[in-house]
Motif scaffolding. Structure first.
Motif, PDB file in Angstrom:
ATOM      1  N   THR A 141       0.813  -1.227   0.000  1.00 28.55           N
ATOM      2  CA  THR A 141       0.000   0.000   0.000  1.00 28.55           C
ATOM      3  C   THR A 141       0.844   1.273   0.000  1.00 28.55           C
ATOM      4  O   THR A 141       0.287   2.368  -0.095  1.00 28.55           O
ATOM      5  N   VAL A 142       2.160   1.149   0.129  1.00 27.42           N
ATOM      6  CA  VAL A 142       3.034   2.331   0.197  1.00 27.42           C
ATOM      7  C   VAL A 142       3.003   3.056  -1.143  1.00 27.42           C
ATOM      8  O   VAL A 142       3.291   2.467  -2.187  1.00 27.42           O
ATOM      9  N   ASP A 143       2.639   4.327  -1.101  1.00 31.60           N
ATOM     10  CA  ASP A 143       2.461   5.072  -2.357  1.00 31.60           C
ATOM     11  C   ASP A 143       3.332   6.319  -2.442  1.00 31.60           C
ATOM     12  O   ASP A 143       3.132   7.165  -3.314  1.00 31.60           O
ATOM     13  N   ARG A 144       4.326   6.439  -1.538  1.00 32.19           N
ATOM     14  CA  ARG A 144       5.280   7.546  -1.599  1.00 32.19           C
ATOM     15  C   ARG A 144       6.690   7.009  -1.426  1.00 32.19           C
ATOM     16  O   ARG A 144       6.887   6.002  -0.744  1.00 32.19           O
ATOM     17  N   PRO A 145       7.678   7.659  -2.021  1.00 31.64           N
ATOM     18  CA  PRO A 145       9.065   7.223  -1.819  1.00 31.64           C
ATOM     19  C   PRO A 145       9.407   7.183  -0.327  1.00 31.64           C
ATOM     20  O   PRO A 145       9.178   8.159   0.400  1.00 31.64           O
ATOM     21  N   SER A 146       9.940   6.074   0.107  1.00 33.88           N
ATOM     22  CA  SER A 146      10.171   5.842   1.532  1.00 33.88           C
ATOM     23  C   SER A 146      11.500   5.134   1.738  1.00 33.88           C
ATOM     24  O   SER A 146      12.057   4.522   0.825  1.00 33.88           O
ATOM     25  N   LEU A 147      11.963   5.213   2.980  1.00 38.14           N
ATOM     26  CA  LEU A 147      13.160   4.503   3.415  1.00 38.14           C
ATOM     27  C   LEU A 147      12.767   3.674   4.631  1.00 38.14           C
ATOM     28  O   LEU A 147      12.209   4.209   5.587  1.00 38.14           O
ATOM     29  N   ILE A 148      13.006   2.361   4.586  1.00 37.12           N
ATOM     30  CA  ILE A 148      12.756   1.530   5.756  1.00 37.12           C
ATOM     31  C   ILE A 148      14.087   1.001   6.245  1.00 37.12           C
ATOM     32  O   ILE A 148      14.896   0.488   5.465  1.00 37.12           O
ATOM     33  N   VAL A 149      14.348   1.183   7.540  1.00 36.67           N
ATOM     34  CA  VAL A 149      15.642   0.825   8.118  1.00 36.67           C
ATOM     35  C   VAL A 149      15.423   0.075   9.416  1.00 36.67           C
ATOM     36  O   VAL A 149      14.357   0.158  10.025  1.00 36.67           O
ATOM     37  N   GLY A 150      16.469  -0.622   9.842  1.00 36.90           N
ATOM     38  CA  GLY A 150      16.412  -1.221  11.158  1.00 36.90           C
ATOM     39  C   GLY A 150      17.033  -2.595  11.225  1.00 36.90           C
ATOM     40  O   GLY A 150      17.730  -3.050  10.315  1.00 36.90           O
ATOM     41  N   ASP A 151      16.758  -3.256  12.337  1.00 41.45           N
ATOM     42  CA  ASP A 151      17.210  -4.622  12.568  1.00 41.45           C
ATOM     43  C   ASP A 151      16.123  -5.544  12.046  1.00 41.45           C
ATOM     44  O   ASP A 151      15.103  -5.742  12.688  1.00 41.45           O
ATOM     45  N   PHE A 152      16.362  -6.118  10.866  1.00 41.32           N
ATOM     46  CA  PHE A 152      15.381  -7.019  10.252  1.00 41.32           C
ATOM     47  C   PHE A 152      15.494  -8.431  10.818  1.00 41.32           C
ATOM     48  O   PHE A 152      14.608  -9.253  10.591  1.00 41.32           O
TER      49      PHE A 152
END
Length: 264
Positions: A141-152
C-alpha cells in the motif's frame, strides 16, 4: 544532502556514551535506533537535546524492544504499526522535512524469532513469520518514496552470513525467513542499499555474537541490519557505510551502525 543512520543499540541508556560518540564523530541528520529497552518517559531526551537532536519520535516500552528516531531536522511522527499484533514497541514511522513532501523513514525492529525454526514447537518463530507477512501487506500500500531501516533479524543472501551451509537451519538465515522477507521486498520493489555498495558475492555483516570472544578474528557475522529504499528514492543515495569500528568500542552493542547519504 541528508544523512540517515540506523543502529540496534541494545539499550540506549546503557550505551548512551557510545551514541554520543557516534553522533559527535559522524553527525548524521537522522538516527534510527532499535532495541532501546526503555519507556518513552525515561528515554534520555536531555542528552539528545544537548547534542542537537531536538526532534524525536520514541516508541518504547519497559525493558524490552523499542525504537526511536532522533533528528536535527524537523520531523512528524506518522505511524506506529503493530506488525507483531501484541502491542510490542517495534515500529515508528516519521516524515522528515515539510509535511507531504518530506522524506518518509520507517524504523523497524523485527522479532528475532527464538532458537528453533519451527512454528509448531516455537511460537516466536511463527510470530516472526507473521510479522513479515503483515509488513508485506503494508508495503503493497506504500504510495510515496520511503526509506525503511532497522534490525530485520534476517540475513537474506548467501554472503550475508559467515557460512551459508552451516546456517541454513539457524534462525535468521532459514529459507522460510528469506522467502518471507523477499515477499516484503517485492511488495514495494524495495532496493537493498547495502548491496548496492557491496556486491552480493562479497561478505558483509552488521552483527557479531557476544559469544565470540575475538569477534574480528573469527568474523562469524551476519548482516541483520538493513536500509532499504523505494525504487524512486534509491537513485538519490550517494554513499553507504557500515561502521565496523564501533564493534570494538568498550561494552559495544553486538550490532554496528549503518549510514547512508542522500541527495534530495
Amino acid at each position: 544532502m541528508v544523512t540517515v543512520a540506523t543502529w540496534n543499540i541494545n539499550s540506549v541508556r546503557l550505551r548512551l556514551d557510545q551514541v554520543e560518540r557516534f553522533l559527535a564523530e559522524q553527525q548524521p541528520d537522522v538516527l534510527c535506533l532499535q532495541e532501546i529497552k526503555v519507556a518513552e518517559h525515561l528515554f534520555p531526551h536531555a542528552a539528545f537535546e544537548r547534542m542537537g537532536y531536538v526532534h524525536r519520535a520514541v516508541h518504547g516500552q519497559k525493558g524490552y524492544h523499542g525504537v526511536a528516531t532522533v533528528s536535527k531536522l524537523p520531523l512528524t511522527e506518522l505511524s506506529r504499526h503493530d506488525w507483531q499484533d501484541n502491542g510490542e514497541a517495534r515500529h515508528v514511522g516519521v516524515e522528515v522535512g515539510g509535511a507531504g513532501k518530506g522524506l518518509l523513514i520507517e524504523n523497524v525492529y523485527i522479532p528475532a524469532g527464538g532458537d528453533e525454526p519451527d512454528r509448531e514447537v516455537n511460537p516466536k518463530f511463527g510470530q516472526k513469520l507473521d510479522f513479515l507477512e503483515r509488513m508485506a501487506h503494508w508495503a503493497d500500500t506504500v504510495d510515496r518514496p520511503s526509506l525503511i531501516v532497522g534490525d530485520f533479524n534476517v540475513a537474506p543472501l548467501e554472503h550475508d552470513v559467515w557460512s551459508h551451509k552451516a546456517l541454513l537451519k539457524v534462525v535468521s538465515h532459514t529459507p522460510v525467513e528469506v522467502e518471507a522477507l523477499e515477499r516484503f521486498r517485492i511488495a514495494h520493489g524495495w532496493v537493498d542499499l547495502g548491496r548496492e555498495y557491496v556486491p552480493a558475492d562479497q561478505k558483509s555483516f552488521s552483527w557479531w555474537s557476544y559469544r565470540n570472544k575475538d569477534w574480528k578474528a573469527s568474523n562469524r557475522g551476519r548482516r541483520l541490519d538493513h536500509m532499504w529504499a523505494s525504487p524512486e528514492l534509491a537513485p538519490q543515495a550517494r554513499g553507504h557505510r557500515a561502521l565496523t569500528e564501533c564493534r570494538d568500542w568498550e561494552r559495544p552493542s553486538d550490532h554496528i551502525p549503518l549510514v547512508t547519504r542522500f541527495e534530495l
